[in-house]
Design an enzyme around this catalytic site. Structure first.
Site, PDB file in Angstrom:
ATOM      1  N   ASP A 304       0.771  -1.260   0.050  1.00 28.73           N
ATOM      2  CA  ASP A 304       0.063   0.120   0.035  1.00 28.73           C
ATOM      3  C   ASP A 304       0.810   1.006   0.115  1.00 28.73           C
ATOM      4  O   ASP A 304       1.583   1.606   0.902  1.00 28.73           O
ATOM      5  CB  ASP A 304      -1.102  -0.116   1.159  1.00 28.73           C
ATOM      6  CG  ASP A 304      -1.929   0.993   1.211  1.00 28.73           C
ATOM      7  OD1 ASP A 304      -1.571   2.082   0.712  1.00 28.73           O
ATOM      8  OD2 ASP A 304      -3.040   0.891   1.906  1.00 28.73           O
ATOM      9  N   HIS A 305       0.772   1.971  -0.991  1.00 30.51           N
ATOM     10  CA  HIS A 305       1.791   3.228  -1.286  1.00 30.51           C
ATOM     11  C   HIS A 305       1.333   4.548  -0.447  1.00 30.51           C
ATOM     12  O   HIS A 305       2.182   5.308  -0.362  1.00 30.51           O
ATOM     13  CB  HIS A 305       2.107   3.446  -2.745  1.00 30.51           C
ATOM     14  CG  HIS A 305       3.112   3.955  -3.361  1.00 30.51           C
ATOM     15  ND1 HIS A 305       3.852   5.039  -2.464  1.00 30.51           N
ATOM     16  CD2 HIS A 305       4.175   3.527  -4.072  1.00 30.51           C
ATOM     17  CE1 HIS A 305       4.899   5.394  -3.008  1.00 30.51           C
ATOM     18  NE2 HIS A 305       5.212   4.648  -4.095  1.00 30.51           N
ATOM     19  N   ARG A 306       0.268   4.003   0.267  1.00 30.39           N
ATOM     20  CA  ARG A 306      -0.183   5.345   1.058  1.00 30.39           C
ATOM     21  C   ARG A 306       0.554   5.535   2.140  1.00 30.39           C
ATOM     22  O   ARG A 306       1.011   6.684   2.549  1.00 30.39           O
ATOM     23  CB  ARG A 306      -1.769   5.292   1.478  1.00 30.39           C
ATOM     24  CG  ARG A 306      -2.556   5.369   0.197  1.00 30.39           C
ATOM     25  CD  ARG A 306      -4.027   5.287   0.564  1.00 30.39           C
ATOM     26  NE  ARG A 306      -4.064   3.856   0.769  1.00 30.39           N
ATOM     27  CZ  ARG A 306      -5.487   3.374   1.582  1.00 30.39           C
ATOM     28  NH1 ARG A 306      -6.369   4.173   1.695  1.00 30.39           N
ATOM     29  NH2 ARG A 306      -5.493   2.051   2.056  1.00 30.39           N
TER      30      ARG A 306
END
Length: 332
Positions: A304-306
């Site tokens: 999850d790049h968040r």
């Protein structure tokens, strides 16, 4: 009257000297190229390589070429002997090739709408939110020679490769808390977890399930092996309860047993990352300036790049690589 003695036979004419071997047509560049063993035989039997016709690749002179020129018996195994040395299985008639196999029967009549199983519906419903998550994907190769050697030692004690791999991943994750942290439902905060709980994907006829191995970093590998054996037994018998699925904060999906080199896995909802594990295969690699063979495995990480940046994910994979390539401390 004395009989006259028979005249002595005339001296036999000397045998003509053997003709010098005629030169043969060699390589276009005029070079004489021979295998080391061919050169050894030629030197021992005084055979001029310039007179030997090479039958190897690009006119290369082989040992058999020199033996033929010198009138020596060939050291190459006869076809019959080579056939006898082949495994018996190879002599057995091969079955039909996959290309010639009959088509598989349809599970239902053509055109019939077959409802999804309850498990398939649940998996599909849970996967849809993943399409809304921005993810990054990175891959890394790692040598599994030491891990494979350790597995041979612990396998008789009930530890599967899945359990050993889960232990290795758990130890690596414990050094990177962000990797098994989760994002809040609102997406505006990071929730850190106390323990590494790894969900492991298991394929069943009804669909895909992910039983969870609790606290893989803090549990010894033999206990993980026993827990995994119980989970698989319950899964095959449709006996998994809600507690067996609960609490996972990282997932492993392994398709290596199918010969898959590498693949990308779908990020499960509510988790920060999933590791896709490919097959371990012998690979020719440079070793200390020489050519060697090592068993390499490719893993692909979807994160999850968040809240997990690419450099953070890469640091985790570097740690996992170090653990896999030096796994002696996984057993305590």
């Amino acid at each position: 009257e004395p009989v006259a003695a028979a005249p002595a036979p005339a001296a036999a004419a000397p045998a003509p000297a053997p003709a010098a071997p005629a030169p043969v047509q060699g390589r276009a560049d005029g070079r004489i190229v021979a295998t080391p063993y061919a050169k050894k035989i030629a030197k021992k039997n005084r055979v001029d390589l310039a007179t030997v016709q090479g039958t190897g690749m690009n006119g290369r002179i082989t040992a058999g070429d020199v033996e033929k020129a010198a009138g020596l018996p060939s050291s190459a195994p006869a076809p019959a002997a080579a056939a006898a040395a082949a495994p018996a299985a190879a002599a057995a008639p091969a079955g039909p090739s996959p290309a010639a196999a009959a088509p598989a029967p349809l599970p239902a009549a053509a055109g019939t709408a077959v409802p999804l199983s309850g498990m398939q519906k649940a998996v599909g419903k849970n996967m849809m939110p993943s399409l809304q998550v921005p993810v990054s994907r990175i891959a890394m190769q790692m040598c599994t020679d030491e891990l494979d050697a350790l597995y041979k030692k612990v396998k008789p004690k009930g530890v599967t490769m899945t359990a050993l791999l889960a232990k290795a991943v758990g130890v690596a994750l414990a050094q990177h808390p962000i990797m098994f942290a989760t994002l809040s439902p609102a997406g505006d905060a990071i929730v850190y977890n106390e323990k590494v709980n790894i969900a492991v994907a298991v394929a069943l006829e009804q669909g895909l399930i992910t039983p969870v191995l609790q606290d893989t970093a803090g549990t010894d590998v033999y206990e993980i092996g026993r827990k995994w054996k119980d989970l698989v037994k319950k899964a095959r018998g449709a006996g998994l309860g809600p507690a067996d699925y609960a609490g996972g904060n990282f997932t492993i999906s392994n398709l290596g047993m199918f010969g898959v080199d590498c693949f990308d896995a779908i990020l499960p909802p509510g988790q920060g990352a999933i590791l896709a594990v490919g097959a371990s295969k012998p690979t020719v690699v440079p070793v200390n300036g020489m050519i060697g063979v090592k068993t390499l495995m490719t893993v692909n990480l979807t994160a999850d790049h968040r809240h997990i940046n690419g450099d953070v994910a890469a640091e985790f994979l570097k740690t996992l690589k170090a653990v896999v390539e030096d796994p002696k401390d996984l057993v305590f």
